[in-house]
Enzyme design. Structure first.
Site, PDB file in Angstrom:
ATOM      1  N   ASP A   7      20.949 -34.650   8.722  1.00  0.00           N
ATOM      2  CA  ASP A   7      20.056 -35.807   8.776  1.00  0.00           C
ATOM      3  C   ASP A   7      20.128 -36.485   7.407  1.00  0.00           C
ATOM      4  OD1 ASP A   7      18.043 -37.552   9.873  1.00  0.00           O
ATOM      5  OD2 ASP A   7      16.609 -36.519   8.575  1.00  0.00           O
ATOM      6  N   GLU A  70      23.434 -38.237  13.329  1.00  0.00           N
ATOM      7  CA  GLU A  70      23.035 -39.420  14.082  1.00  0.00           C
ATOM      8  C   GLU A  70      23.821 -40.622  13.587  1.00  0.00           C
ATOM      9  OE1 GLU A  70      18.894 -40.370  14.189  1.00  0.00           O
ATOM     10  OE2 GLU A  70      18.379 -38.543  15.277  1.00  0.00           O
ATOM     11  N   ASP A 142      13.238 -33.877   8.412  1.00  0.00           N
ATOM     12  CA  ASP A 142      14.668 -33.974   8.125  1.00  0.00           C
ATOM     13  C   ASP A 142      15.398 -32.724   8.619  1.00  0.00           C
ATOM     14  OD1 ASP A 142      13.275 -32.699   5.985  1.00  0.00           O
ATOM     15  OD2 ASP A 142      14.949 -33.012   4.625  1.00  0.00           O
TER      16      ASP A 142
END
EC number: 3.1.21.10
Length: 160
Positions: A7, A70, A142
């Site tokens: 992340d 992501e 996170d």
């Protein structure tokens, strides 16, 4: 197989190593997780160097096979988006230096693969992580976001 979920953030990059043994994708194990923290009192270059060196050390320590992250999300604040892009760039470079392939997923896909709802709240994602891995989801988002993107990747592999 060891998968790292990442992340990205310039302040606190979350990471999680998940393990799947003998292609048994129903048995996912959390190996380790943490955050790479940088101080906003340091220069951007120093902060990026810390992210690079710590991630490289993590990748080498755990013999990571693949990485997942992501896809980039640009928000309304251009400065925040720029700083996020800096961190992502260093993460991409580090993975490339370590010869680790990266798989990227949209935030909606990650949430949908974990909860069944592409617009789930972070608390719902944490709840499902607890059930999937039989762990307590504590700490910062996170780390849970890193765990979620790694699980999403494992589920994507399992589908094939």
């Amino acid at each position: 197989m060891n998968i790292i979920g990442i992340d990205p953030s310039l302040n606190s990059t979350g990471w999680a190593i998940l393990s799947v043994h003998d292609n048994n994708y129903n048995e996912i194990r959390l190996v380790d997780n943490g955050s790479i923290l940088t101080s906003n009192k340091k220069t951007i270059g120093e902060r990026l160097n810390k992210i690079y060196s710590e991630l490289l050390n993590i990748l080498n320590s755990y013999k990571v096979d693949t990485a997942s992250m992501e896809e980039i999300f640009i928000n309304k604040n251009p400065k925040s988006s720029t700083l996020l892009c800096y961190a992502r760039g260093v993460l991409l470079l580090t993975l490339n230096v370590a010869c680790i392939p990266l798989f990227e997923y949209s935030a909606n896909r990650v949430k949908k693969s974990i909860t069944g709802n592409g617009h789930a709240k972070k608390e719902q994602v944490c709840f499902m992580i607890e059930n999937i891995l039989n762990i307590k989801c504590h700490g910062t988002y996170d780390i849970s976001d890193a765990i979620a993107v790694a699980i999403c990747h494992i589920y994507s592999i399992k589908a094939f």
